[in-house]
Design a protein around this motif. Structure first.
Motif, PDB file in Angstrom:
ATOM      1  N   ASP A   1       2.313  -7.332  -9.149  1.00  0.00           N
ATOM      2  CA  ASP A   1       2.027  -8.235  -8.028  1.00  0.00           C
ATOM      3  C   ASP A   1       3.274  -8.475  -7.178  1.00  0.00           C
ATOM      4  O   ASP A   1       3.205  -8.503  -5.945  1.00  0.00           O
ATOM      5  CB  ASP A   1       1.471  -9.565  -8.527  1.00  0.00           C
ATOM      6  CG  ASP A   1       0.084  -9.435  -9.129  1.00  0.00           C
ATOM      7  OD1 ASP A   1      -0.584  -8.393  -8.909  1.00  0.00           O
ATOM      8  OD2 ASP A   1      -0.338 -10.370  -9.832  1.00  0.00           O
ATOM      9  N   GLN A   2       4.412  -8.664  -7.832  1.00  0.00           N
ATOM     10  CA  GLN A   2       5.648  -8.916  -7.100  1.00  0.00           C
ATOM     11  C   GLN A   2       6.036  -7.706  -6.250  1.00  0.00           C
ATOM     12  O   GLN A   2       6.397  -7.852  -5.074  1.00  0.00           O
ATOM     13  CB  GLN A   2       6.782  -9.265  -8.061  1.00  0.00           C
ATOM     14  CG  GLN A   2       8.076  -9.596  -7.346  1.00  0.00           C
ATOM     15  CD  GLN A   2       9.191  -9.983  -8.295  1.00  0.00           C
ATOM     16  OE1 GLN A   2       9.107  -9.758  -9.497  1.00  0.00           O
ATOM     17  NE2 GLN A   2      10.248 -10.554  -7.751  1.00  0.00           N
ATOM     18  N   LEU A   3       5.928  -6.517  -6.822  1.00  0.00           N
ATOM     19  CA  LEU A   3       6.307  -5.329  -6.069  1.00  0.00           C
ATOM     20  C   LEU A   3       5.279  -5.000  -4.981  1.00  0.00           C
ATOM     21  O   LEU A   3       5.646  -4.496  -3.918  1.00  0.00           O
ATOM     22  CB  LEU A   3       6.523  -4.144  -7.012  1.00  0.00           C
ATOM     23  CG  LEU A   3       7.728  -4.314  -7.944  1.00  0.00           C
ATOM     24  CD1 LEU A   3       7.856  -3.137  -8.894  1.00  0.00           C
ATOM     25  CD2 LEU A   3       9.011  -4.503  -7.149  1.00  0.00           C
ATOM     26  N   SER A   4       4.017  -5.317  -5.211  1.00  0.00           N
ATOM     27  CA  SER A   4       3.002  -5.141  -4.166  1.00  0.00           C
ATOM     28  C   SER A   4       3.290  -6.068  -2.989  1.00  0.00           C
ATOM     29  O   SER A   4       3.164  -5.677  -1.822  1.00  0.00           O
ATOM     30  CB  SER A   4       1.599  -5.431  -4.714  1.00  0.00           C
ATOM     31  OG  SER A   4       1.213  -4.441  -5.624  1.00  0.00           O
ATOM     32  N   ALA A   5       3.674  -7.293  -3.290  1.00  0.00           N
ATOM     33  CA  ALA A   5       4.012  -8.255  -2.242  1.00  0.00           C
ATOM     34  C   ALA A   5       5.254  -7.792  -1.479  1.00  0.00           C
ATOM     35  O   ALA A   5       5.334  -7.919  -0.253  1.00  0.00           O
ATOM     36  CB  ALA A   5       4.234  -9.645  -2.833  1.00  0.00           C
ATOM     37  N   ARG A   6       6.210  -7.252  -2.200  1.00  0.00           N
ATOM     38  CA  ARG A   6       7.430  -6.752  -1.559  1.00  0.00           C
ATOM     39  C   ARG A   6       7.092  -5.595  -0.618  1.00  0.00           C
ATOM     40  O   ARG A   6       7.583  -5.525   0.504  1.00  0.00           O
ATOM     41  CB  ARG A   6       8.435  -6.296  -2.610  1.00  0.00           C
ATOM     42  CG  ARG A   6       9.759  -5.863  -2.013  1.00  0.00           C
ATOM     43  CD  ARG A   6      10.753  -5.571  -3.095  1.00  0.00           C
ATOM     44  NE  ARG A   6      10.891  -6.752  -3.932  1.00  0.00           N
ATOM     45  CZ  ARG A   6      12.003  -7.457  -4.064  1.00  0.00           C
ATOM     46  NH1 ARG A   6      13.085  -7.075  -3.427  1.00  0.00           N
ATOM     47  NH2 ARG A   6      12.052  -8.511  -4.828  1.00  0.00           N
ATOM     48  N   LEU A   7       6.226  -4.689  -1.071  1.00  0.00           N
ATOM     49  CA  LEU A   7       5.818  -3.570  -0.230  1.00  0.00           C
ATOM     50  C   LEU A   7       5.141  -4.078   1.041  1.00  0.00           C
ATOM     51  O   LEU A   7       5.456  -3.619   2.148  1.00  0.00           O
ATOM     52  CB  LEU A   7       4.877  -2.631  -0.987  1.00  0.00           C
ATOM     53  CG  LEU A   7       4.305  -1.480  -0.159  1.00  0.00           C
ATOM     54  CD1 LEU A   7       5.410  -0.550   0.326  1.00  0.00           C
ATOM     55  CD2 LEU A   7       3.258  -0.720  -0.970  1.00  0.00           C
ATOM     56  N   ALA A   8       4.230  -5.020   0.898  1.00  0.00           N
ATOM     57  CA  ALA A   8       3.534  -5.568   2.066  1.00  0.00           C
ATOM     58  C   ALA A   8       4.524  -6.214   3.041  1.00  0.00           C
ATOM     59  O   ALA A   8       4.403  -6.057   4.259  1.00  0.00           O
ATOM     60  CB  ALA A   8       2.479  -6.577   1.618  1.00  0.00           C
ATOM     61  N   ALA A   9       5.515  -6.915   2.502  1.00  0.00           N
ATOM     62  CA  ALA A   9       6.523  -7.552   3.360  1.00  0.00           C
ATOM     63  C   ALA A   9       7.330  -6.493   4.104  1.00  0.00           C
ATOM     64  O   ALA A   9       7.570  -6.611   5.308  1.00  0.00           O
ATOM     65  CB  ALA A   9       7.445  -8.438   2.521  1.00  0.00           C
ATOM     66  N   TRP A  10       7.759  -5.453   3.392  1.00  0.00           N
ATOM     67  CA  TRP A  10       8.520  -4.383   4.039  1.00  0.00           C
ATOM     68  C   TRP A  10       7.675  -3.704   5.112  1.00  0.00           C
ATOM     69  O   TRP A  10       8.172  -3.378   6.177  1.00  0.00           O
ATOM     70  CB  TRP A  10       8.969  -3.351   3.017  1.00  0.00           C
ATOM     71  CG  TRP A  10      10.075  -3.809   2.109  1.00  0.00           C
ATOM     72  CD1 TRP A  10      10.791  -4.963   2.184  1.00  0.00           C
ATOM     73  CD2 TRP A  10      10.576  -3.106   0.981  1.00  0.00           C
ATOM     74  NE1 TRP A  10      11.716  -5.020   1.156  1.00  0.00           N
ATOM     75  CE2 TRP A  10      11.601  -3.891   0.410  1.00  0.00           C
ATOM     76  CE3 TRP A  10      10.259  -1.893   0.375  1.00  0.00           C
ATOM     77  CZ2 TRP A  10      12.316  -3.497  -0.711  1.00  0.00           C
ATOM     78  CZ3 TRP A  10      10.966  -1.489  -0.744  1.00  0.00           C
ATOM     79  CH2 TRP A  10      11.988  -2.282  -1.278  1.00  0.00           C
ATOM     80  N   GLN A  11       6.402  -3.488   4.823  1.00  0.00           N
ATOM     81  CA  GLN A  11       5.528  -2.846   5.802  1.00  0.00           C
ATOM     82  C   GLN A  11       5.386  -3.707   7.053  1.00  0.00           C
ATOM     83  O   GLN A  11       5.370  -3.186   8.165  1.00  0.00           O
ATOM     84  CB  GLN A  11       4.164  -2.545   5.181  1.00  0.00           C
ATOM     85  CG  GLN A  11       4.227  -1.424   4.158  1.00  0.00           C
ATOM     86  CD  GLN A  11       2.949  -1.254   3.382  1.00  0.00           C
ATOM     87  OE1 GLN A  11       2.238  -2.224   3.113  1.00  0.00           O
ATOM     88  NE2 GLN A  11       2.645  -0.026   3.007  1.00  0.00           N
ATOM     89  N   ARG A  12       5.290  -5.008   6.859  1.00  0.00           N
ATOM     90  CA  ARG A  12       5.236  -5.912   8.019  1.00  0.00           C
ATOM     91  C   ARG A  12       6.555  -5.865   8.785  1.00  0.00           C
ATOM     92  O   ARG A  12       6.563  -5.817  10.016  1.00  0.00           O
ATOM     93  CB  ARG A  12       4.928  -7.340   7.581  1.00  0.00           C
ATOM     94  CG  ARG A  12       3.471  -7.593   7.288  1.00  0.00           C
ATOM     95  CD  ARG A  12       3.170  -9.064   7.072  1.00  0.00           C
ATOM     96  NE  ARG A  12       3.962  -9.678   6.006  1.00  0.00           N
ATOM     97  CZ  ARG A  12       3.640  -9.631   4.705  1.00  0.00           C
ATOM     98  NH1 ARG A  12       2.553  -9.008   4.315  1.00  0.00           N
ATOM     99  NH2 ARG A  12       4.397 -10.214   3.809  1.00  0.00           N
ATOM    100  N   CYS A  13       7.654  -5.892   8.063  1.00  0.00           N
ATOM    101  CA  CYS A  13       8.974  -5.880   8.701  1.00  0.00           C
ATOM    102  C   CYS A  13       9.177  -4.655   9.585  1.00  0.00           C
ATOM    103  O   CYS A  13       9.770  -4.757  10.658  1.00  0.00           O
ATOM    104  CB  CYS A  13      10.073  -5.875   7.638  1.00  0.00           C
ATOM    105  SG  CYS A  13      10.307  -7.443   6.780  1.00  0.00           S
ATOM    106  N   PHE A  14       8.707  -3.515   9.119  1.00  0.00           N
ATOM    107  CA  PHE A  14       9.000  -2.268   9.815  1.00  0.00           C
ATOM    108  C   PHE A  14       7.787  -1.685  10.536  1.00  0.00           C
ATOM    109  O   PHE A  14       7.807  -0.535  10.969  1.00  0.00           O
ATOM    110  CB  PHE A  14       9.601  -1.257   8.830  1.00  0.00           C
ATOM    111  CG  PHE A  14      10.932  -1.727   8.314  1.00  0.00           C
ATOM    112  CD1 PHE A  14      12.078  -1.603   9.088  1.00  0.00           C
ATOM    113  CD2 PHE A  14      11.039  -2.346   7.075  1.00  0.00           C
ATOM    114  CE1 PHE A  14      13.304  -2.061   8.627  1.00  0.00           C
ATOM    115  CE2 PHE A  14      12.263  -2.815   6.609  1.00  0.00           C
ATOM    116  CZ  PHE A  14      13.397  -2.675   7.385  1.00  0.00           C
ATOM    117  N   GLY A  15       6.737  -2.497  10.675  1.00  0.00           N
ATOM    118  CA  GLY A  15       5.585  -2.070  11.459  1.00  0.00           C
ATOM    119  C   GLY A  15       4.810  -0.910  10.868  1.00  0.00           C
ATOM    120  O   GLY A  15       4.241  -0.111  11.594  1.00  0.00           O
TER     121      GLY A  15
END
Length: 101
Positions: free
Chosen positions: A61-75
């Motif tokens: 869950d933590q790494l999935s959330a991190r991935l989603a955040a990175w995806q938002r950050c970099f479009g």
């Protein structure tokens, strides 16, 4: 290979969850996102096809959330994660059977 990921996971857990976007070049962001997505895909495959949980729910869950955040950050956001849909119907899992639509 698995021990390498355990080290990576441990490093992620040892650091605070980043509230801001990493300062990466677009190239590095793409590499980091692809690497993390690849690992999550492998864990998903093991979980949904073989009923094997290779990592704890909390780490996943933590790494999935991190991935989603990175995806938002970099479009590079993608639609809501969809699980493997190769086999329609009931998919066996170690804890219970899931019904796919």
């Amino acid at each position: 290979m698995m021990s390498r990921w355990l080290v990576v996971v441990t490093l992620f857990l040892a650091t605070d969850v980043q509230a801001i976007c990493p300062v990466w070049s677009p190239t590095r962001a793409g590499q980091e996102i692809a690497q993390l997505q690849g690992q999550l895909d492998k864990w998903n495959e093991a979980y949904w096809r073989r009923g094997a949980s290779e990592v704890s729910d909390g780490v996943y869950d933590q790494l999935s959330a991190r991935l989603a955040a990175w995806q938002r950050c970099f479009g590079t956001e993608v639609p809501e994660h969809t699980y493997l849909s190769v086999n329609k119907g009931t998919q066996r899992h170690s804890r219970r059977a899931y019904r796919r639509t």
